[in-house]
Design an enzyme around this catalytic site. Structure first.
Site, mmCIF file in Angstrom:
data_model
loop_
_atom_site.group_PDB
_atom_site.id
_atom_site.type_symbol
_atom_site.label_atom_id
_atom_site.label_comp_id
_atom_site.label_asym_id
_atom_site.label_seq_id
_atom_site.Cartn_x
_atom_site.Cartn_y
_atom_site.Cartn_z
ATOM 1 N N LEU A 139 4.834 1.212 6.523
ATOM 2 C CA LEU A 139 4.803 2.657 6.694
ATOM 3 C C LEU A 139 5.873 3.250 5.788
ATOM 4 C CD1 LEU A 139 4.580 3.042 10.596
ATOM 5 C CD2 LEU A 139 2.693 3.132 8.951
ATOM 6 N N ASP A 140 5.604 4.426 5.218
ATOM 7 C CA ASP A 140 6.637 5.107 4.459
ATOM 8 C C ASP A 140 7.863 5.312 5.346
ATOM 9 O OD1 ASP A 140 4.857 5.310 2.360
ATOM 10 O OD2 ASP A 140 4.241 7.358 2.852
ATOM 11 N N THR A 141 9.020 5.387 4.732
ATOM 12 C CA THR A 141 10.260 5.523 5.489
ATOM 13 C C THR A 141 10.210 6.700 6.468
ATOM 14 O OG1 THR A 141 11.577 4.521 3.727
ATOM 15 C CG2 THR A 141 12.745 5.909 5.297
#
Length: 310
Positions: A139-141
């Site tokens: 997942l993106d940060t």
């Protein structure tokens, strides 16, 4: 560039191959999947320019590959993660926004991968590499929600196969300020790293095929809640596809989104489907959901929109 930058001259044996195929040929210790991941992370250059896995090689060209693994995950016991599901084969956590899934070169020592490794040391050596032990996807940060990891290499192989074959569905909740063209629909727009800005991706005919389906779940005074499904999610796929429709995420200026917030309004809501674990175990049903993150819940409620509870 890192200290582990490898420079290769393309041999005649790699003439005409795609970059990911050529890397696997020229660096036998590198799997094709690992080569693809390095390309997606912007860590492969061809004649000095960031490359795409679909680019074709010519003899004499120079490939540069950043193989730096200084970001290898190490157990980090001070991070407490919310556990959503645990079996002998996998574990799913509710990743908070702001915590990287895994480290990028020179960045992030506190990651979801390192926290998982502290609780599940058997994950060491599982998966694609030391930066992301056990992780089935990223997942993106600044994206919150369900993050799935395998506890054994066998489970990793089976879960990745289920994801590749479309047997696992990944759903997201996204908050936008402009409505999509229809109440529900699909986006089939190929994506590739933006050569002008390596932080983002862009829609391009020569990119990697990507498919996202969506539907509107609710409308507030100025915000719209969308459910999106992207089983084979490319990096930033939901963000880029919604922006392509003219409805970028709230708080996502990288893709033209409005709203001044600490992060973009995207939440990985669920991962579900059937996983074939082999003749001795048979199929297993996986269904994991993460409640909408508190900050996004508050954002919707302030706009007069109560999200569904399922």
């Amino acid at each position: 560039m890192s200290a582990a930058l490898v420079r290769l001259q393309v041999a005649t044996t790699a003439q005409g191959l795609r970059v990911d195929q050529g890397l696997a040929l020229l660096l036998p210790e590198l799997s094709r999947r690992r080569a693809q991941r390095l390309i997606e992370e912007g860590r492969v250059w061809l004649d000095g320019r960031p490359t795409r896995k679909g680019d074709l090689l010519r003899a004499g060209q120079v490939l540069e590959v950043d193989l730096d693994d200084d970001g290898a995950a190490h157990p980090t016991g001070e991070l407490t993660l919310r556990l959503l599901s645990e079996t002998v084969d996998w574990v799913a956590i509710d990743k908070p926004a702001g915590l990287p899934s895994a480290a990028l070169p020179g960045r992030a020592t506190r990651t979801a991968a390192s926290a998982l490794l502290a609780s599940y040391p058997e994950m060491a050596g599982v998966g694609y590499g030391p930066r992301e032990p056990g992780l089935i996807h990223r997942l993106d940060t600044q994206t919150s929600g369900v993050l799935l990891a395998a506890r054994t290499q066998h489970a990793f192989t089976c879960l990745r196969a289920a994801l590749r074959d479309g047997a696992l569905d990944k759903s997201y909740w996204a908050i936008v300020t402009s409505p999509p063209p229809r109440e529900h629909g699909e986006v089939t727009a190929p994506l590739l790293p933006d050569p002008q800005d390596r932080r983002r991706v862009k829609v391009a005919a020569e990119g990697t095929a990507a498919h996202t389906s969506y539907r509107i779940l609710g409308r507030g005074q100025s915000l719209i809640l969308i459910e999106a499904h992207a089983s084979h999610a490319y990096r930033h796929q939901v963000r880029a596809h919604l922006a392509h429709l003219g409805c970028p995420l709230w708080g996502d200026p990288l893709y033209g989104g409005l709203g001044a917030g600490p992060r973009h309004a995207l939440h990985a809501r669920a991962v579900s489907g059937q996983v074939e674990l082999g003749p001795s175990s048979g199929p297993a049903q996986l269904h994991v959901t993460a409640p909408l993150a508190d900050d996004l819940q508050e954002l919707l409620e302030a706009d007069g929109l109560t999200p569904p509870r399922w």
